[in-house]
Design a protein around this motif. Structure first.
Motif, short mmCIF file in Angstrom:
data_model
loop_
_atom_site.label_atom_id
_atom_site.label_comp_id
_atom_site.label_asym_id
_atom_site.label_seq_id
_atom_site.Cartn_x
_atom_site.Cartn_y
_atom_site.Cartn_z
N GLU A 1 2.99 50.63 93.93
CA GLU A 1 3.87 50.25 95.04
C GLU A 1 4.48 48.87 94.84
N GLY A 2 4.12 48.23 93.71
CA GLY A 2 4.71 46.94 93.38
C GLY A 2 3.92 45.75 93.87
N MET A 3 2.71 45.97 94.34
CA MET A 3 1.90 44.87 94.86
C MET A 3 1.30 44.06 93.71
N PRO A 4 1.43 42.74 93.71
CA PRO A 4 0.82 41.91 92.66
C PRO A 4 -0.70 42.03 92.68
N SER A 5 -1.31 41.81 91.53
CA SER A 5 -2.77 41.95 91.41
C SER A 5 -3.51 41.08 92.43
N LYS A 6 -3.00 39.87 92.67
CA LYS A 6 -3.66 38.97 93.62
C LYS A 6 -3.67 39.57 95.02
N ASP A 7 -2.56 40.21 95.40
CA ASP A 7 -2.48 40.82 96.73
C ASP A 7 -3.33 42.08 96.81
N VAL A 8 -3.42 42.81 95.69
CA VAL A 8 -4.30 43.99 95.64
C VAL A 8 -5.74 43.55 95.87
N ALA A 9 -6.12 42.45 95.22
CA ALA A 9 -7.48 41.93 95.38
C ALA A 9 -7.77 41.59 96.84
N THR A 10 -6.81 40.96 97.50
CA THR A 10 -6.98 40.61 98.91
C THR A 10 -7.08 41.86 99.78
N ALA A 11 -6.20 42.83 99.52
CA ALA A 11 -6.18 44.05 100.33
C ALA A 11 -7.48 44.83 100.22
N LEU A 12 -8.09 44.82 99.04
CA LEU A 12 -9.31 45.60 98.81
C LEU A 12 -10.58 44.75 98.90
N ASN A 13 -10.39 43.47 99.23
CA ASN A 13 -11.53 42.55 99.35
C ASN A 13 -12.32 42.46 98.04
N LEU A 14 -11.57 42.35 96.94
CA LEU A 14 -12.17 42.22 95.61
C LEU A 14 -11.63 40.96 94.94
N SER A 15 -12.26 40.54 93.86
CA SER A 15 -11.77 39.38 93.13
C SER A 15 -10.60 39.78 92.24
N SER A 16 -9.77 38.80 91.89
CA SER A 16 -8.64 39.06 90.99
C SER A 16 -9.13 39.54 89.63
N ARG A 17 -10.26 39.00 89.19
CA ARG A 17 -10.83 39.42 87.91
C ARG A 17 -11.22 40.90 87.94
N THR A 18 -11.80 41.33 89.05
CA THR A 18 -12.19 42.74 89.18
C THR A 18 -10.96 43.64 89.13
N ILE A 19 -9.88 43.22 89.79
CA ILE A 19 -8.65 44.01 89.78
C ILE A 19 -8.09 44.11 88.37
N GLU A 20 -8.13 43.03 87.62
CA GLU A 20 -7.62 43.07 86.24
C GLU A 20 -8.48 43.98 85.37
N ASN A 21 -9.79 43.99 85.62
CA ASN A 21 -10.66 44.92 84.89
C ASN A 21 -10.31 46.36 85.22
N HIS A 22 -10.03 46.63 86.50
CA HIS A 22 -9.61 47.97 86.90
C HIS A 22 -8.28 48.33 86.23
#
Length: 221
Positions: A170-191
């Motif tokens: 949907e075009g959401m930056p990784s940092k915003d994805v992390a916030t939306a899912l209550n996860l760290s930015s590092r976890t999102i990058e691993n995903h």
């Protein structure tokens, strides 16, 4: 007199569990014989009760629906009809679980009438497809199903990876994805790295293309 269809429900939300039990018990020739909140309790009770249909939630504590599905096919000689209940739609999930032994896959937002259709379809003919499932996918699943279901493929995306994937698409930056899912930015990058690997993608554009092709994401044009 028609034979009673004996139903087991495994659903971790107590209100939904009780609502389904009450509703199904009100339908002629339907009887809920097991109502539990996790897969472990379901398997324990199925050792002493005969069940024709299992309504199986995917996301449960202790033992989730994915692992419960695998165990049911390994431990029970004559496995009951299994209807997966999930909040995740998309053809990728339908393909994944129906080729792994489930007899139907329902969105939890479906109408009660469709739930009844699914139970009757699985009980009497062995499978059920929601009306929105494309004909080519139905034929693929029916052609590929066998008496020994496949294991759930390791390269399929997990529930969490699909959540991340859809937000990224949907075009959401990784940092915003992390916030939306209550996860760290590092976890999102691993995903993201695992998603790229599983989809065979090398960048965001190819990830989006493969997500659409495999049914994980739909473009609203």
């Amino acid at each position: 007199m028609s034979k009673t269809i004996r139903i087991a429900i495994a659903e971790d939300h107590p209100i939904l569990l009780e609502s389904m039990r009450t509703f199904l018990n009100s339908i002629p020739h339907f009887q809920v014989v097991i109502a539990v909140t996790n897969g472990k309790e379901l398997l324990r009770k199925m050792t002493t009760k005969q069940v024709d249909i299992v309504l199986l939630d995917l996301e449960m504590p202790i033992l989730d629906g994915r692992k419960t599905l695998q165990i049911l096919h390994k431990r029970i000689k004559k496995s009951p009809g299994i209807i997966i209940l999930s909040m995740h739609g998309g053809t990728a999930f339908v393909r994944k679980y129906m080729l792994s032994g489930a007899n139907a896959y329902l969105d939890k937002g479906c109408d009660l009438s469709e739930l009844l259709d699914a139970i009757r379809g699985v009980h009497f003919i062995g499978y059920y497809f929601s009306p929105h499932i494309p004909e080519d996918l139905r034929l693929e699943i029916l052609f590929d199903r066998s008496s020994d279901p496949r294991t759930i493929e390791e390269d399929m995306l997990t529930e969490r990876e699909i959540e991340v994937l859809r937000l990224l698409c949907e075009g959401m930056p990784s940092k915003d994805v992390a916030t939306a899912l209550n996860l760290s930015s590092r976890t999102i990058e691993n995903h993201r790295r695992r998603i790229y690997y599983k989809l065979g993608a090398t960048n965001t554009l190819s990830m989006l293309r493969e997500a659409v092709r495999k049914g994980y994401f739909e473009l609203n044009l």
